[in-house]
Design an enzyme around this catalytic site. Sequence first.
Site, short mmCIF file in Angstrom:
data_model
loop_
_atom_site.label_atom_id
_atom_site.label_comp_id
_atom_site.label_asym_id
_atom_site.label_seq_id
_atom_site.Cartn_x
_atom_site.Cartn_y
_atom_site.Cartn_z
N ASP A 1 -81.22 -75.72 82.07
CA ASP A 1 -82.42 -75.13 81.32
C ASP A 1 -82.77 -76.37 80.61
O ASP A 1 -81.88 -77.05 80.12
CB ASP A 1 -82.26 -73.97 80.34
CG ASP A 1 -83.40 -73.60 79.55
OD1 ASP A 1 -84.60 -73.69 80.11
OD2 ASP A 1 -83.04 -72.56 78.65
N THR B 1 -84.42 -76.63 77.53
CA THR B 1 -83.86 -76.87 76.22
C THR B 1 -82.64 -76.73 76.02
O THR B 1 -81.90 -75.62 76.60
CB THR B 1 -84.98 -75.55 75.64
OG1 THR B 1 -86.42 -75.68 75.67
CG2 THR B 1 -84.69 -75.68 74.03
N ASP C 1 -78.51 -71.46 77.15
CA ASP C 1 -78.03 -71.12 75.77
C ASP C 1 -78.68 -70.01 75.12
O ASP C 1 -78.54 -69.85 73.90
CB ASP C 1 -78.11 -72.47 74.80
CG ASP C 1 -79.71 -73.15 74.72
OD1 ASP C 1 -80.42 -72.20 75.47
OD2 ASP C 1 -80.02 -74.01 73.98
#
Length: 801
Positions: A309, A311, A546
């Site tokens: 991902d 971010t 996350d």
Amino acid sequence: MLRPTGAQVTDVRQSPAPGLTAAQVRERVAAHQTNDVPRRSSRSAADIVRANVLTRFNALIGTLFVLVMIFGEWQDGLFGGIILANSAIGVIQELRAKRTLDRLAVVGETPVKVRRDGELAELEQREVVLGDLIVLGTGDRIVVDGTVAASQGLEVDESLLTGEADPVHKAPGDKVMSGSFVVAGGGTFTAEKVGREAYAARLVEEASQFSLSHSELMAGINRFLKYVTWLIIPTAVLLFASQLGSADTTGEAIVGAVAGVVTMIPEGLVLMTSIAFAVGVVRLGRRRCLVQELPAIEGLARVDVLCVDKTGTLTEPGMDLDEIIVLDDDLPARPALAATADADPDPNATMLAVREGLDEPAPGWEVTETVPFSSARKWSGVAFDGHGTWLFGAADVLLEPGAPGRRRAEELGSTGLRVLVLARVPDGALASPDRKTGPVRPAALVVLRQRIRAEAPKTLEYFAEQGVAVKVISGDNPASVGAIARSLNLPKAERPVDARTLPGDLAAMADVLEDNSVFGRVGPQQKRAMVKALQSRGHTVAMTGDGVNDVLALKDADLGVSMGSGSGATRAVAQIVLLDNSFATLPYVVGEGRRVLGNIERVANLFLTKTVYSIILAVLVGLVHIRFPFLPRHLTLISSLTIGIPAFFLALAPNLERARSGFVPRVLRFAVPAGLACGIATFAGYYLATEYTRSPFAENSSTATLALFLLTLWVLALIARPWNWWRLGLVAAMGAAFLIVLAVPWLREFFALRPDNVRNDVTALAIAAGAGVLLTVALRWDKWLTRLRDPSGQQYGKSNT
């Protein structure tokens, strides 16, 4: 799109419900009504001792040791030390790994927010007691079962328990179950089932304990052990029968038979595998990497596709407010943005950046309804009394093509900036099943600048060199994600793909995934589908994440990796947690997995070669009806210098070879010819010495010992390839140790070696040299044939020939 659920807004963290009192907590602790469950990361010390001491091989070796002590000399019982050494080393290493895992598990565990005595407190999960009032926010994992007391747009994903993909809205009085997690909103619930009574705890206790099982590697080793067990039984019977007929005394017969049987047992193979895994855990622990399941180390080595991902992986978790572009001067854009940010009781990274970057104070508007942000919707909404209803979210989701600001948002997004829009909608839209009951009137573009991780370029370069394809799978705008990926020189990043255009068919989706590396506007279910599509093409997929939108994909990936700062849900389902939140740790993680797997294969080659030549020798001796050529002490010496000591160093050495499929056939292709060469050549030298020179047994057995040692030393040299200074040094050191035994009189006497017959010794040297050449040629030929069948080289490693 999920159905928005309007809710009267109160900050549940400031709820008037006081929760339990200190006295009530003490009562429940005394009654053992706590959430004390076994840690997922380790088994008990008693289980570790039991698993390393009470083994099938220890029982067999112990029985043979007793027989030698009764009928032979104590020097021939040296192999009994294997029991103590194997058990002690195995227990010590695994206890060391357990301490590392337990310590990191405490550090990496997400705290639970509860209300006690009217105050909000954070506790360890095991400190929660029956009746606690637990406070939930977006991303929180639900750790015990209970009933919702208050809800602020609370939406819970129960897919890990029920398989249903859609989040479920939870109102007061609804049940929540451990193992689910919050995807939007917040609330409180009362703990009703804690500890082993909770649903998820029962599943964890049954299926998620620290274990070396459920591993392709361990499955292969267990297959070897099963084959060896079935071969040992008839071979041992044949050997005992032949020795009783050929030896001078019953004692000599039993000692000779024991020598043959002990050598067949690959007693150190499981030990070295356990040590390699345990040392891997400790090494990763030093880098603040929590391995929640030991087989995950094996998965590390097999990864060939890494899905990340943007971010939290390529960029830092936080963002900075860059600018606010007002689109409609007639709307109070800045006050509305400040009020919207202030109204969020559980702000995510985006809303925190807006709060911190705004120079506009919150106007204090009264909130009447809210829809919390979710990764599926990609927007949040707030209704204010007398100040209208506002949406805040992704510009390309809220704005239609051609709408004011849409083109400007796309231009900014293509440079790597994150662009959101604040828009006004008609009153009542949040309470409607369909938010598009009226026109969306854009008020302002909110531009956020993302912080690229300094270590990201080198990390991506490492994976490219190692043949690991990196796929960036993000919920953000494709152009923005693509711009960041291009700045990091990610291959195939020049064509970012909007996931909303991806085909639903897995095969067609897999084609797109193979040809591209950057995907934006990916929903949680799509992430899961993309992982499955890649797996359908034979890839071993690792997924990093996350946020709660990553949980399903993390669970389905071959290896789930969570950042330490991630949500409690992602850390709970991931096999590996990077507690330092550093993307740069991943190369060390993958490298450690490759080291473990590659080295275990080398060790397996050594032990299985020994088993094969032992069986060959036993069968030939049994058929010809001559005395077994070795005393147990001879084989203890050879095994120690060519297998036991080298295996320890090889199992822990650096190794960056990528894992390949076909572990069992590849090991057999080396061990069987190597074992045949050693067994047949050794028997030939011993038989010639016995039948034609009529030398004493001591001289003949010394000739056999010399032949077998030279051949197994050459096998060790082949296994140690590709050679470097320390591997050649290891082989040379083992050869020098054997020469020392021959040169020192008391050592020569201790090991019953009499290399006095020069003719026999020269014969042994010639036979060993010839067998070594034939073995090398045979392995080269097999490697050449294998490459013809498999040009990719996946089935044969360069290190073994």
